[in-house]
Design an enzyme around this catalytic site. Sequence first.
Site, PDB file in Angstrom:
ATOM      1  N   GLU A   1       0.849  -1.193   0.000  1.00 12.98           N
ATOM      2  CA  GLU A   1       0.000   0.000   0.000  1.00 12.98           C
ATOM      3  C   GLU A   1       0.877   1.233   0.000  1.00 12.98           C
ATOM      4  OE1 GLU A   1      -2.983   0.603   3.020  1.00 12.98           O
ATOM      5  OE2 GLU A   1      -3.200  -1.567   3.299  1.00 12.98           O
TER       6      GLU A   1
ATOM      7  N   GLU B   1     -13.932   5.756  -1.393  1.00  8.42           N
ATOM      8  CA  GLU B   1     -14.869   4.867  -0.701  1.00  8.42           C
ATOM      9  C   GLU B   1     -15.642   5.667   0.347  1.00  8.42           C
ATOM     10  OE1 GLU B   1     -13.002   0.899   0.254  1.00  8.42           O
ATOM     11  OE2 GLU B   1     -11.260   1.917  -0.601  1.00  8.42           O
TER      12      GLU B   1
ATOM     13  N   LYS C   1     -15.899   4.585   4.376  1.00  4.15           N
ATOM     14  CA  LYS C   1     -14.742   4.306   5.221  1.00  4.15           C
ATOM     15  C   LYS C   1     -14.824   5.152   6.485  1.00  4.15           C
ATOM     16  CE  LYS C   1     -10.872   2.980   4.197  1.00  4.15           C
ATOM     17  NZ  LYS C   1      -9.441   2.865   3.907  1.00  4.15           N
TER      18      LYS C   1
ATOM     19  N   GLU D   1      -9.581   9.866   4.504  1.00  3.48           N
ATOM     20  CA  GLU D   1      -9.615   8.406   4.381  1.00  3.48           C
ATOM     21  C   GLU D   1     -10.572   7.947   3.290  1.00  3.48           C
ATOM     22  OE1 GLU D   1      -8.291   5.423   5.633  1.00  3.48           O
ATOM     23  OE2 GLU D   1      -6.672   6.826   6.017  1.00  3.48           O
TER      24      GLU D   1
END
Length: 417
Positions: free
Chosen positions: A265, A319, A322, A328
Site C-alpha cells: 500500500e 470509498e 470508510k 480516508e
Amino acid sequence: MELISLRLSTCRHPLLLLSTFLQIVLHVCSIGVNYGTTADNLPSPKEVAQFLKESTIIDRIKIFDMNSEIMKAFAKTDIYVTITVPNGDIPSLTDSGKAGKWVQDKIKPYYPDTKIRYIAVGNEILHWGTKEQIDNVVPAMKTLHEALEKAGMGEIKVTTPHSLGILASSDPPSSGAFRTGWDTGIIKPMLEFLNQTQSGFMVNPYPYFGYSPGNDSYCLFHPNPGFLDPKTGNKYDNMFDGLMDAVYSAMEKLGYADVPIIVGETGWPSLGEPWLKWVNVENAKSYNGEMIKKSTSKDGTPLMPGKNFEIYIFALFNENQKPGSLAERNFGLFKPDFMEVYDIGVKNGTAPKKGSGDSPSSKGGGSGSSSGDSDKSSDESQSSSSTKTPYGHSGSLGKVLDALAAVVFVLATFFGL
C-alpha cells in the site's frame, strides 16, 4: 550479446525463438492498485474488471478479503489478484487439515482462471493483531504454503503486509532496524520462509503520514536539497526512498537483503478537511504519479539501484463509507463512475515518463506510519514481488505495434523474409 546467444541456440526452433523474443519485447512493468469496497455506490466487480482490462494499464489488484464475486469477475482477465486472509483466521490455519480445506474452498474454485498472485496472511498483524495472531502468523504462512503445494498450486505465493511500525529506527536509512523481539522472534523466520519460497516481504510505506510543513517537498518528490546518510554517503531527496532503504537495511542486518520488497500500500488522498492543506488533487497527483514511475522504471533507491518495485497504490476508488477522516474516503484514483480524480496516465496507458510532469510518493513509514496506520481499516492486506514477477496485459496499443514490428524484423533476419 544476449540476443546473439539466443540466435545461435534457437535458430533451429523458430517458435521457441519467437516466443522468447515476444516475452522480452512485451515485458511490461506492473502497476497495481488496492481494490477496496467500503462504499455503497461502487460499480459491480464485473464492471470493474472489464474497465481495468479494457481501459487502463493496471494489471494487478489487491483485495482485503476473499470476495467470491470479485474472484469470479476477474477470471480470464489476465489481471493478477492478491487476496487476504482475515486476521482472525490466522490461528486456525496453523492446522494442516484446516489449511488444506481453506485452499480447497477458497482457492481451487477460482484458480487458475483467476490469476491469484499472492495470499496475504492477515494485514499489518504486528501492528493490529492479538498476541495469538502475531505468534501464529509465520506458522500459518508455512502451513498455507504447504497446502498450496499439495494441491498443485505452488505458484501462488504467500506473504503478509506490514506497517512500518515494525521499524525501531529509520533515519538515516542505514540505521534501519526491526523492533527488538519482533526482529529475531518473528521477522527473521518470516524472511527465511519468504526466501525459501521465493516470495516477497510486503510493506506499506506512506510518506503522507510522515508529512510536516517543513518536509513537504521531501515527501512529494519535489526539488529539495535532500540529505546525506552519514554512514553510506548516499543522498536522499525523497521520503519513499528513505523508508524503502530503511526496510532494506533492517533486512540486511538479519541476513536477508535478497528477499524482494513489495509495496502493498501507498498513496495520497486528494480531498480532506479544510485544515489539511497538504491534502489536495495536486499533491495526490504528484505523489501517485511518482509511484507509477517507480513501478515502471528501474531507478530503484540508493541502496537498491536498478530495482523496480511491485507497487499497489491505495486505492482504486474513493470509498464513501470508510470510517475516520474525510481524507480516508478520498484516496482513490477513480470516482465510482470511473471518472479519474486526476490523470497520472493510468487510464489511457500514458503513464508519465521519468522527468516529465508531476511526481508522487508512498504511505506511512518510520514514526509516521504508526500514527497514520491507525486511520487504515484493520482488514486490509498486501502483496509481493521480485525480478521474476510475471507481468500482465498492457493497455498501450503502441507497445503492441512496436512488438509486432520487432517480430517482423526477427523473422526477416532469421528466415530471409
